[in-house]
Write a protein that holds these residues in place. Structure first.
Motif: not given
Length: 449
Positions: A48-49, A54-56, A42-43
């Motif tokens: 990843r989300t 952040k990349e977006s 879950a972590r």
């Protein structure tokens, strides 16, 4: 009596409204303790989300800052500037910190702000329009920090940034486009002035040309009388002398008088051609349509030119289809065309024959003049029907002519509602043909005046 709910017996599963067991509970209804692996998974998913987010955001920020257009992010309810890129700052002459927190309306002149006042209701309607259309593009005016103004085109759309709805406006300075449009408008106005000036000049030239045409018509009328009359007298008296009515003539006298008569006839024919062409060009020649027998016209032409053909040893024949005997046209002008074409055929044929034929072809009567003469080169054919044009092959030294006959024939045939054409090749003879309507006269041609 009130029923008391009793907990389910141990070992039984608690089922939700849809018959499924919540993932955080066991089948017995007790809270399920996650394993270390599940907690770590879950972590990782959360990480990843967040990383993708952040990349977006980084990509958006890169595009935002590197855009060649000015970009403003504003609050749709308050019109407050939430962010802007470097290009927006440069276009408007402000630093970023001077713009953020101000109303976007502060960048518009007062007259533009007055047009956009609508309060919260107006802004809400605009947001609704953005939702419906996706993108709205408007033209407006911005005021720089130094007070100068410039035209602006803005494309706006709705975005969600940081969990809140915002309006993104992309601004383009259209000063160059406006200058080009104004320059084009000035050129258009100048062009209209040039056209008006040229039109006035042409009107003056037209008046001069019409005056010159009237003078030419008067001159031609005078020339017709002053030249034709004495020429006809010369031709008539030389004919009398040649017949011996004035006394016997020697052979030399007859030869000389024959030359005088021939030259006078040639000059008279030239004058008649010039007058006819002038009348046609001035629109003064009118047609007189009436039914007549085409066969009589063809045979009359053949009889008139038979002596010239016999003198050269040529066979001159006529073949008229009975179905084409009677047509409705101007007999005088049809005979003029026939005489010109047949006389040319006789003139340019050294041996063989000249045949005149007429036949009905649909709604037309087609007349053809075929000869076995010298023929015409393909490159010379386009010049045949032009006035004062003669072929450049030595013919002008061997044969007399002004180059007006075929031009007059073409114009006459067209005025009669028909067409004229030629087929020829060097050494194989020529065929001149013209077709005329077999029925009624053209409606737009009146009687001869």
């Amino acid at each position: 009596m009130t029923e008391r709910s009793t907990p389910p017996p141990e070992g039984s599963a608690t089922v939700g409204a849809r018959g499924t067991v919540p993932p955080e509970l066991t089948e017995t209804g007790k809270l399920r303790i996650l394993t270390a692996q599940e907690i770590e998974a879950a972590r990782s998913e959360t990480a990843r989300t967040q990383e993708a987010l952040k990349e977006s955001e980084a990509r958006f920020r890169t595009l935002f800052e590197s855009s060649p257009n000015g970009i403003f992010i504003t609050d749709p309810e308050t019109l407050e500037i939430l962010d802007c890129n470097a290009q927006a700052c440069e276009m408007n002459g402000y630093a970023r910190e001077e713009l953020v927190g101000r109303s976007i309306n502060d960048l518009h002149p007062e007259e533009v702000r007055a047009q956009t006042k609508g309060g919260p209701e107006g802004r809400a309607r605009f947001v609704e329009q953005l939702r419906e259309k996706g993108v709205i593009t408007v033209e407006s005016v911005h005021v720089r920090k130094d007070g100068t103004t410039f035209p602006m085109e803005t494309s706006m759309c709705l975005l969600e940034l940081g969990g809140r709805g915002v309006v993104m406006g992309i601004d383009r300075d259209i000063s160059e486009r406006r200058r080009a449009e104004e320059e084009l408008a000035r050129h258009r106005e100048h062009l209209e002035e040039l056209v008006a000036s040229r039109t006035a000049e042409l009107a003056v030239e037209r008046d001069r040309a019409e005056a010159a045409d009237r003078l030419k018509s008067a001159f031609l009328a005078t020339m017709s009388h002053e030249l034709r009359t004495p020429l006809n007298s010369i031709i008539g008296f030389t004919g009398v002398l040649l017949k011996g009515l004035g006394g016997p003539l020697t052979a030399e006298q007859s030869r000389q008088l024959g030359m005088v008569k021939s030259s006078a006839q040639h000059l008279l024919a030239l004058i008649n051609d010039v007058l006819d062409l002038s009348k046609i060009e001035a629109g003064q020649l009118r047609m007189s349509f009436a039914p007549f027998v085409l066969k009589d016209a063809v045979e009359g032409c053949v009889r008139a030119l038979a002596p010239a053909a016999e003198k050269k040893g040529l066979v001159l024949a006529a073949k008229v289809d009975p179905a084409s005997e009677t047509i409705v046209s101007d007999r005088r002008r049809v005979e003029q065309v026939l005489l010109n074409l047949v006389s040319n055929a006789v003139k340019f044929t050294e041996a063989g024959s000249v045949t005149v034929s007429a036949a009905r072809e649909g709604a037309w009567v087609v007349t053809r003049v075929r000869d076995t003469g010298i023929g015409i080169a393909a490159e010379d054919l386009p010049n045949l029907f032009r006035p004062f044009q003669q072929l450049e092959s030595g013919l002008t030294r061997r044969f007399e002519g002004t180059g007006l006959g075929l031009s007059i024939c073409r114009r006459l045939v067209e005025m009669l509602g028909g067409e004229i054409a030629v087929e020829s090749a060097p050494g194989r003879g020529s065929t001149f043909s013209f077709r005329l309507p077999a029925g009624e006269a053209p409606a737009d041609i009146g009687p001869e005046g």
